[in-house]
Enzyme design. Structure first.
Site, PDB file in Angstrom:
ATOM      1  N   GLU A 184       0.817  -1.218   0.000  1.00  0.00           N
ATOM      2  CA  GLU A 184       0.000   0.000   0.000  1.00  0.00           C
ATOM      3  C   GLU A 184       0.848   1.264   0.000  1.00  0.00           C
ATOM      4  O   GLU A 184       0.462   2.278   0.584  1.00  0.00           O
ATOM      5  CB  GLU A 184      -0.957   0.019   1.207  1.00  0.00           C
ATOM      6  CG  GLU A 184      -2.018  -1.061   1.171  1.00  0.00           C
ATOM      7  CD  GLU A 184      -3.114  -0.856   2.224  1.00  0.00           C
ATOM      8  OE1 GLU A 184      -2.892  -0.114   3.188  1.00  0.00           O
ATOM      9  OE2 GLU A 184      -4.197  -1.453   2.067  1.00  0.00           O
ATOM     10  N   GLU A 253      -7.013  -7.245  -1.035  1.00  0.00           N
ATOM     11  CA  GLU A 253      -7.624  -7.157   0.300  1.00  0.00           C
ATOM     12  C   GLU A 253      -9.080  -6.762   0.154  1.00  0.00           C
ATOM     13  O   GLU A 253      -9.389  -5.584  -0.001  1.00  0.00           O
ATOM     14  CB  GLU A 253      -6.907  -6.123   1.182  1.00  0.00           C
ATOM     15  CG  GLU A 253      -5.538  -6.555   1.633  1.00  0.00           C
ATOM     16  CD  GLU A 253      -4.905  -5.591   2.646  1.00  0.00           C
ATOM     17  OE1 GLU A 253      -5.635  -4.760   3.233  1.00  0.00           O
ATOM     18  OE2 GLU A 253      -3.687  -5.667   2.824  1.00  0.00           O
TER      19      GLU A 253
END
Ligand code: NAG
Ligand code: NAG
Ligand code: NAG
Ligand code: NAG
Ligand code: NAG
Ligand code: NAG
Length: 821
Positions: A184, A253
């Site tokens: 991320e 995710e």
């Protein structure tokens, strides 16, 4: 049998093993529509299971339940801080044995996804970075910094080498089909400027040079350097497109729930909306969906991130914290996986066309070889249901915010809002509720610190983790003040500015008070204190509750009384600033150093037994022996009545506890409307209760006979009602549409003992409050009793023919069942 020397046999066996390895090597490639595994075009369902958040003994069962739930793969991060707690001293023992974990995944016939990071976020302490990194001269974390990059490369290489050594990459015949570098970074890259851009390029090059033979991914990295595949994290990723049109669209995710913080209510995400997100993703060309989390587990020890992540990391995942099925979510997603897999061949090798039918309804048709078709029919309107007429392909009722999967584009095999799976109401039971534990206790010894005696001195207020390296939550800050004029100072205000998270103060060996940061950020502590003529000793105990794990520069967020100021304010606002006094420091508690939580502490400890124990007394250790609850169901300890602290069973940490922090009394509802975009606060439960009352005690921590619980109580509490309980399925319910399968099951070897309610007709209400509608089959109950009583699970195809239905046509029917295990 052939006569052959034993060494010859060994050679033949070795030879065939070697041959097996190369002939089973799995080739993983991809295009925009599929992961191509050994030439087969695949869609992949995957789930996150973090190996240190459960025990080695729990792994096989959790992995099997993931497989039974229709997953193809298991994903985990690797946790640098646990594996290299001290620079170049590694630990891969016990539940840190990730090689063993991935081998079990392989033995279960599943693929694996290895997210190395090594920054992991994961609501994990300090995002998974070891604290020694923070103090390395010249280091800047997660940017183009040679000291950091060198450490990251050494650790990454170490992990890759261990995986290669164990032949775990698919290219070696192992289960690992994808690997991830960084994590991320795109979310926060702007904060690092050009150095961030060059860093991410370096990450890609460093990863590629590891030569692992399977593709690398980078999540949330819109500018991922090729050949990195950028992937999406979030609640929904249907609109995501990778930056390379040849890359497969992957959802690394899919937040199936959310984490909880101390003081917060318990978040939930509905089965309907979870399934909606997955179905929308595959409707729009998705190739891989990974649930974050599939099993969340427990933050044992001090691994919880922060500030303020709770010990439970349940996440409302399909498997609950203890490894039980979280129903109906687990079952509903299992059926979804099976439905989408019916179209795997067409979805991965077909052409897609979308047709907008108005009112937020879209029909997506995939057409494959020889004209074979597979359809998704979605209604993204968050409150209006739709009736859709597809002419020769049939008529469909499409609830608001749902997706119907049409096999062959003509047969409804699944709708995300029509839940046929059972609901399980889990209950906690004591073997004998009348059993009270017998407590021994010991005060936390503070003779040294209350006299201002530490072991490090400085003329400033130091940042907490820089000094403690996070070896403990606790750091003492101590100084002395000479007072000449009591007319000014006899009634003074002690003012402490701290970066958090909690603070206890002592003046002249007396307890002065306690305060904690409501949001885990900085706060000011103020307290009237009485100072005497001569030397006064001020001792401040600062505690952290999980170090930050997310955001630009999260690693630099200060903790403790860093810089202060610490001031005394006397009469007429006369101010004495103590910030540059000589401060003495002591890391950790004496009880921690003496290891009071160990069964055989190295230094003798005198516990007070057989006398009444103190209650509401901060800084107290409690100890009690107990018997393991009977059976094999998961065990929890109920800590209601305690304040805040840390708990151990037989020397194993079961994590921090904080049941005294009661959640807001508003913002919960019994009925959670699955429709419309999920947001984190949407479907909370547990209003007005301890934010976490029960704490998981894995069965493998327990002995058959004697067991010992030790508590360190920081803020003061009462252990009077502490008890051990097991978590079992209490009531199971199902509300099944006609034509679908009723599946009921208990867990842990229990059987269905009673059918409390059964009605085939148009029943109303929900689990716990079902009611008969305007009509029902009179033999509803007896039919279900015959099928289910005395069994650990039962299956039953719900059709009109299975029941005695009076009258020709009563319209579409449903079966409502409520049973006890
Ligand atoms: C994929 O589609 C192409 C073109 O329609 C066809 O030639 C090929 O056989 C298909 N492959 C698979 C694995 O179905
Ligand atoms: C207190 O008095 C002593 C002696 O008179 C002096 O040395 C000292 O600086 C004074 N301390 C303060 C805090 O005023
Ligand atoms: C001390 O001061 C506070 C306010 O500054 C006041 O409320 C309190 O009554 C005082 N206590 C004594 C014992 O004088
Ligand atoms: C002391 O300071 C506070 C806040 O700055 C102010 O409200 C108060 O009036 C002051 N008191 C005196 C006696 O100067
Ligand atoms: C505790 O006290 C009771 C009553 O005084 C006595 O009967 C018992 O033997 C004592 N137990 C221990 C372990 O000292
Ligand atoms: C323990 O339970 C009893 C009975 O429910 C209750 O009255 C008491 O307040 C509880 N004690 C604590 C410390 O919570």
């Amino acid at each position: 049998m052939l006569a052959m020397g034993s060494s010859a046999w060994v050679e033949i066996i070795l030879f065939s093993l070697a041959a097996l390895c190369s002939c089973f090597a799995t080739e993983v490639t991809y295009d925009a529509n599929a992961l191509i595994i050994n030439g087969e075009r695949r869609l992949i369902f995957s789930g996150s299971i973090h190996y240190p958040r459960s025990t080695v003994e729990m792994w096989p069962d959790i992995i099997q339940k993931a497989r039974d739930g229709g997953l193809d793969a298991i994903e985990s991060y690797v946790f640098w801080d646990r594996h290299e707690p001290v620079r170049r001293e590694y630990d891969f023992s016990g539940n840190l044995d990730f090689i063993k974990f991935f081998k079990l995944v392989q033995e279960a016939g599943l693929y694996a996804i290895l997210r190395i990071g090594p920054y992991v976020c994961a609501e994990w302490n300090y995002g998974g970075f070891p604290l020694w990194l923070h103090n390395m001269p010249g280091i800047e974390l997660r940017t183009d910094n040679s000291v950091y990059k060198n450490e990251m490369q050494i650790f990454t290489t170490k992990i890759v080498d261990m995986v290669k050594e164990a032949n775990l990459f698919a290219s070696q015949g192992g289960p690992i089909i994808l690997a991830q570098i960084e994590n991320e970074y795109g979310n926060i890259m702007w904060g690092y400027g050009d150095a961030g851009k060059s860093y991410i390029k370096w990450c890609a090059q460093m990863a590629v040079a590891q030569n692992i033979g399977v593709p690398w991914i980078m999540c949330q990295q819109h500018d991922a350097p090729q050949p990195m595949i950028n992937t999406c994290n979030g609640y929904y990723c249907d609109n995501f497109q990778p930056n390379n049109p040849k890359s497969p669209k992957m959802f690394t995710e899919n937040w199936i729930g959310w984490f909880q913080k101390w003081g917060e209510r318990v978040p939930h995400r509905s089965a309907e909306d979870s399934a909606f997100s997955v179905a929308r993703f595959f409707q729009n060309g998705g190739v891989l969906n990974n649930y974050y989390m599939y099993h969340g587990g427990t933050n044992f020890g001090r691994i919880a991130g922060g500030p303020y992540i709770t010990t439970s990391y349940d996440y409302d995942a399909p498997l609950d914290e203890y490894g039980n099925l979280n129903q109906p979510k687990w079952g509903h997603l299992k059926q979804l996986h099976a439905a989408i897999k019916l179209g795997e061949k067409i979805l991965t090798n077909g052409t897609r066309s979308d047709k907008y039918l108005g009112n937020a309804v879209t029909l997506t048709t995939y057409t494959g070889d020889g004209g074979a078709r597979f359809c998704f029919l979605s209604n993204t309107n968050s409150n209006a249901d739709a009736s859709v007429n597809l002419k020769q392909d049939g008529k469909y009722f499409l609830p608001a915010w749902s997706v119907t999967i049409l096999d062959g584009c003509t047969k409804e095999v699944f709708n995300t809002a029509k839940v046929n799976s059972q609901t399980s109401v889990m209950v906690k039971k004591s073997d004998d509720p009348s059993v009270k534990l017998t407590w021994a206790w010991a005060p936390e010894r503070k003779k040294d610190t209350l006299r201002g005696k530490g072991n490090v001195d400085a003329n400033q207020l130091l940042e907490q983790k820089e000094l403690t390296l996070d070896a403990s939550d606790y750091l003492w800050y101590m100084t002395s003040v000479d007072i000449n004029d009591t007319s000014i100072w006899s009634n003074a205000t002690l003012c402490v500015d701290t970066m958090g998270h909690t603070l206890h103060t002592y003046v002249n060996r007396r307890y002065a008070g306690y305060k904690f940061s409501q949001w885990g950020s900085k706060f000011t502590y103020e307290k009237q204190v009485s100072l005497k003529q001569g030397t006064n000793i001020i001792a401040l105990l600062s505690a952290t509750v999980g170090l930050p794990n997310y955001g630009t520069g999260f690693d630099k967020i200060k903790t403790g009384i860093a810089g202060g100021p610490v001031q005394l304010i006397g009469k007429n606002n006369v101010t004495m600033d103590l910030s540059t006094n000589l401060w003495s420091y002591k890391i950790g508690l004496n009880g921690e150093r003496k290891r009071l939580y160990d069964l055989q502490p190295q230094i003798s400890v005198s516990w007070h037994a057989n006398s009444s124990y103190p209650i509401s007394k901060p800084m107290t250790w409690y100890k009690a022996d107990f018997e393991a609850p009977y059976g094999t169901n998961p065990v929890v300890v109920d800590l209601q009545g305690l304040g805040k602290g840390h708990a151990w069973v037989n020397g194993h940490s079961i994590g921090r506890y904080w049941p005294s922090w009661i959640t807001a009394s508003n913002g919960c509802s019994d009925t959670c409307d699955y429709r419309g975009k999920y947001v984190t606060e949407k479907c909370n439960t547990n209003c007005g209760n301890p934010s976490q009352r029960w704490y998981h005690v894995p069965r493998s921590f327990l002995n058959k006979d004697k067991n010992t619980l030790v508590l360190f109580e920081e803020t003061g509490g009462n252990p009077q009602n502490v008890s051990f309980q097991t978590v079992t399925t209490g009531t199971v319910c199902a509300l099944v549409y006609e034509g679908a399968l009723l599946e009921l099951s208990c867990q842990g070897g229990q059987v269905i003992s009673q059918i409390q309610f059964a009605s085939f007709g148009n029943p109303k209400g929900k689990c716990g409050s079902f009611e008969q509608g305007s009509w029902e089959a009179i033999d509803s109950r007896s039919v279900i009793e015959a099928a289910c009583i005395g069994r650990s699970s039962c299956e039953f195809l719900v059709t009109k023919e299975a029941f005695s239905v009076a009258g020709a046509n009563n319209g579409p029917a449903r079966l409502a069942v409520q049973a006890t295990c």
